[in-house]
Every structure is written in structure tokens, then in C-alpha cells.
Design an enzyme around this catalytic site. Structure first.
Site, PDB file in Angstrom:
ATOM      1  N   CYS A  93       5.473  -7.572   7.380  1.00  9.42           N
ATOM      2  CA  CYS A  93       6.864  -7.919   7.164  1.00  9.42           C
ATOM      3  C   CYS A  93       7.322  -7.423   5.796  1.00  9.42           C
ATOM      4  CB  CYS A  93       7.037  -9.444   7.245  1.00  9.42           C
ATOM      5  SG  CYS A  93       6.292 -10.166   8.726  1.00  9.42           S
ATOM      6  N   ASN A  99       3.636 -11.374   4.022  1.00  8.98           N
ATOM      7  CA  ASN A  99       3.549 -10.001   4.522  1.00  8.98           C
ATOM      8  C   ASN A  99       2.077  -9.682   4.653  1.00  8.98           C
ATOM      9  OD1 ASN A  99       3.760  -7.221   4.996  1.00  8.98           O
ATOM     10  ND2 ASN A  99       3.977  -6.751   2.816  1.00  8.98           N
TER      11      ASN A  99
END
Length: 509
Positions: free
Chosen positions: A2, A70
């Protein structure tokens, strides 16, 4: 995988929203934001684990702490297995990181095995930001008076903030009270050659140990609720990864997708096709022209946020390959890291590193610098197209295994091929001539390197580029026509960012 933005202190929500919007390519599936007193968290999601239930920011049951992340936490199931029933709100691996920190404090980030950049906020005004020890996942920061900003890419920051942008150090965590504190090194300090070579070669026990470590690393990185493929250059490292992954999915009655890129007839395309046939993968070729390579150059420099020629030569075909692969899968495995572990680069086989201890020290140094070089290129080119890249050779257990080997075994006495130990460990997994195929840099094997070198010479000598760009005092001297051209492109896109604060030159360029 992400894109994240986090802010602590005197938060400007509009600024944070602008920053997150610039990272939409990293997570096209979903957007999530949270504003609490003194903190702001933003998340662009690429859905890999718990596709339906993993919306971020994630929170605990009492909604007193939140997290965005992430990357991937590969040991998340082991971590969450210790939690009482009913505590988890999702199957997301990022939620495992949230509970680890809530139960064990900031130091618990050291228990996370994976590639990650995470940011947390709590209802009582607390916060935490952390990045994995190898720096596989990117993170940058700016501190400006009353606010500290974090983001996954340089492009996220507003122009006025760019002169103060710094790379957040791998293996470190930040809290509002303590600032930045290191919790782990890329290469564990206890890793030293555990045994000195008594002979020029090794035995079957060593080969089994190395092979088992590589296979286990690939298996860990097959963790996904969506399709997984392999970037297959035809070189040794990606071919080994593809061969292992193909066996894994075959046991589930599936076929592994593999992806290769190159100009027509290039060495990489030819070798990759033969590997794919041997392992029985569903192979996809991206055949590019010189015109396509030239057309992609400006975008590639901008996407990877770097101007080093060795990285740009690889980034252009990587970017074109990622665009096509993202139409088929959301996750790809790559061969990054094997050259640093097993001495694959030609420069480490010169007289400068003839002493085994000097070679070992250089391998450790190169691993510690990967986060600003090949890992940066790999992350940006894939995430630009919403594709997650995973690097099995940078698995923590595999790094320990490889660096505990005598460095003498990684040298080339009598003209022995580079990475001979790794090649021998996978005898029978690949055709013999491909198993022992000599190394080519990805940009060269794909054919892109020659196209870009000619293009740079033409543009720098002609009128296309205008005057040679002025090099700031804080930047290293530009070393070639290619670097001059790529620096001009980079400077245009990232005006104000200090190259020495966020980048470094590639040692083998």
C-alpha cells in the site's frame, strides 16, 4: 502492499489529503483516513490479505489505537495465535503488528518478520512509526516545527517540504517522545562467517542447508489471498525462485504465471522462455522496441525517484513488465538480493576484495545499502502499477544462513563461476546450461541498456537536453552521459530534494 501517510503534532488535514492523493497508484483498491487529536493516518490499499475485511486504518476492539501499514508481516499467524479469542477484527497481517505493539510496547516491532512500514496513533496522543530492518518498504519523513510528516514516496510531499525530506532509516522506530531509535540492523551484528573454509568446496550438508533456506523463503512469500506470479529474467536468481514457486503451486493443482521482458531476441527473453518451459509455467512475454524504451525513460526516472544509470537501465524494462503483469496478478516474486548474499557482481571478484574478510565486509555493506538502490527501483516500478513485489532472497533466516558461510566459498578460484555454491544447491531444478549461465545485469540482458546508452549519448551531445544540468554541491559528481541525462530528468521532477539525503550511487555503475 500500500501507500501510507502519517502526521503527528500540528496536523494540517488538507496537506495530508494532498499527500495521500499522490500515492493513489500504490493502492488503487481502497482509501482510508483517520484524524484523532494530534495525529492523522492515511492509507491507499492494494488488497492482498483479507481482501474483504482488511480495510485500514485498522483498530483494536476498544477503538483506542489505530494502524496503517505498507508491506507484509510473514509471521502474522504465529503472532496472532497467542491472542485470546475474539480480539482480532480481521485476518489482516497488519492487525498482528497493531496487537504486538499494544501488548509489548514499541520494542515489539522487532518481533515482526517481514517487509513493512507502519504508522500507529492512539487516543491518548501517542504514536509510533517503524520500518523493516532491510528497508524493503520505503518511508520518508519531514520534521517542520510542530509537525512530523511521513510518507511512502518522495512525490507525496508538497514542494515547500521537499528541501527537508529525509529517508527514514531502516530498522528504526519513531515515537513523539523519543524520536528515532534503531531496533534492528539490516544484517544482524552476530552474523559472521561461522566456519572458515577447510577446502575449496563444500559438502552435501551445506548444499541442503542453503537449498532448504531458499525454498522456505519462497514458501513464506507465497502467502496471499490473490494471485502470485514471478518476474522471470532467465537469470539464475529469478529462475530458482520460479522453479520453487512452480512446484509449490503445482501441489495445489495450479499453474504459476511468469513474466519476462526484453527486446526481440534478447538473451533474457530466450533464457526465460526455456526456464518457463522446463518448470511448466504460464509464461507471458513483453517484447519491447527501442522506441518503447525511449518513450518510457522519463516516466521511469520519475517513478523510481532516482537517476543512477544502473538503476534506470533496469527500471525501464521493469516498469514495462509491471504494467503487463498487473493485468494478471497482484503479487510477484523477484530474485533481488541473491547477488549481495552470494557475491554475484563482477566488481567483488577484483583484487580489492581478494581477501575473504574484505569480501564479506563488502557483501554486508551492499545489503545495508539496498534500500536506497535496487529495492527502491523494484518497489517503485511495481507499485506504480499497483503490483506488490516480494524478495525471497532477503528473508531474514536466509540472510543469516548465507552470511554464515565462509566467504572463501563465494570467491572464484580457477575461474569458477560466480555463485557456484547456489548453482550447485539447485542441481536438477533447471536445465544445466541455464543453471550455469553467466550473469548479465537485467538492463543489459533485456536489451534496454544498449538502447538507453545510445539515447543518452545522442541527447547529451545534441540539443535535446539543452545545457548540462548544474550539479549541486551536495550531489556526487555525474559520471557518464547517461547520468547527466537522468539527473536532468530527476531534477525537473524533484526540484528541491537533496540527493545526498535520500539517494546514493550504485557501486557497480
Amino acid at each position: 502492499m500500500c501507500g501510507i501517510v502519517a502526521a503527528y503534532g500540528a496536523v494540517d488535514p488538507d496537506k495530508c489529503e494532498r499527500m495521500l492523493a499522490r500515492l493513489r497508484h500504490r493502492g488503487p483498491d481502497d482509501t482510508g483516513v483517520l484524524a484523532v487529536d494530534g495525529a492523522w493516518l492515511g492509507h491507499q490499499r492494494l488488497s492482498i490479505i483479507d481482501v474483504s475485511g482488511g480495510h485500514q486504518p485498522l483498530t483494536d476492539l476498544d477503538e483506542t489505537a489505530w494502524i496503517v501499514g505498507n508491506g507484509e508481516i510473514y509471521n502474522h499467524e504465529r503472532l496472532t495465535s497467542r491472542l485470546p479469542d475474539g480480539v482480532l477484527r480481521s485476518r489482516s497481517d497488519t492487525e498482528a503488528a497493531l496487537h504486538a505493539v499494544l501488548r509489548g510496547g514499541p520494542a515489539a516491532v522487532a518481533t515482526l518478520d517481514g517487509m513493512f512500514a507502519i504508522a500507529m496513533a492512539t487516543a491518548d496522543g501517542g504514536g509510533l512509526v517503524a520500518r523493516d530492518p532491510m528497508g524493503v518498504k520505503p518511508l520518508y519523513q519531514v520534521t517542520d516545527g510542530g509537525v512530523t510528516l511521513f510518507a511512502s514516496e518522495l512525490r507525496a510531499f508538497d514542494d515547500e517540504d521537499r528541501p527537508r525530506v529525509e529517508a527514514f532509516p531502516p530498522g528504526s522506530l519513531w515515537t513523539p517522545g523519543a524520536g528515532v531509535v534503531r531496533f534492528a540492523d539490516a544484517v544482524p551484528v552476530e552474523v559472521r562467517p561461522a566456519r572458515r573454509a577447510q577446502h575449496d568446496t563444500w559438502d552435501d550438508v551445506v548444499l541442503d542447508e542453503v537449498r532448504d533456506a531458499v525454498v522456505a523463503a519462497v514458501r513464506r512469500r507465497m502467502m496471499s489471498d490473490v494471485g502470485v506470479g514471478v518476474f522471470l529474467s532467465g537469470g539464475l536468481d529469478s529462475a530458482i525462485v520460479a522453479a520453487i514457486a512452480a512446484r509449490e503451486v503445482r501441489e495445489r493443482g495450479e499453474v504459476l504465471p511468469t513474466f519476462a521482458v526484453g527486446t526481440a531476441g534478447s538473451g533474457d527473453l530466450v533464457a526465460a522462455a526455456r526456464v518457463a518451459e522446463h518448470i511448466g509455467s504460464d509464461h507471458h512475454e513483453v517484447v519491447v522496441t527501442a522506441a518503447a524504451v525511449a518513450e518510457a525513460l522519463d516516466e521511469a526516472v520519475t517513478v523510481i525517484e532516482h537517476f543512477d544509470p544502473a538503476l534506470v537501465r533496469s527500471a525501464v524494462p521493469n516498469l514495462l513488465l509491471a504494467r503487463e503483469a498487473s493485468k494478471e496478478v497482484k503479487v510477484v516474486l523477484t530474485g533481488e538480493g541473491a547477488d549481495e548474499l552470494f557475491a554475484g557482481y563482477s566488481y567483488v571478484h577484483t583484487d580489492e576484495f581478494a581477501d575473504p574478510d574484505a569480501l564479506h565486509a563488502e557483501l554486508v555493506r551492499s545489503l545495508e545499502q539496498l534500500h536506497g538502490l535496487n529495492l527502491q527501483r523494484c518497489d517503485r516500478t511495481t507499485m506504480f502499477h499497483g503490483l506488490e513485489a516480494r524478495e525471497p532472497f532477503l528473508d531474514a533466516a536466509l540472510v543469516r544462513t548465507a552470511l554464515a558461510l565462509p566467504p572463501e566459498w563465494k570467491q572464484r578460484p580457477g575461474g569458477r563461476p560466480e555463485k557456484a555454491l547456489l548453482r550447485e544447491a539447485f542441481t536438477g531444478w533447471l536445465p544445466e546450461d541455464l543453471l550455469w549461465r553467466g550473469k548479465e545485469q537485467f538492463g543489459d540482458g533485456s536489451g534496454a541498456g544498449a538502447v538507453l546508452a545510445a539515447l543518452a549519448a545522442e541527447r547529451v551531445a545534441g540539443t535535446d537536453t539543452g545545457a548540462t544540468p548544474e550539479v549541486p554541491a551536495h550531489c556526487w559528481p555525474l559520471r557518464s552521459d547517461e547520468e547527466v541525462l537522468y539527473f536532468a530528468i530527476w531534477s525537473r521532477e524533484f526540484a528541491g530534494i537533496r540527493a545526498d539525503a535520500t539517494l546514493q550511487p550504485f557501486a557497480t555503475a
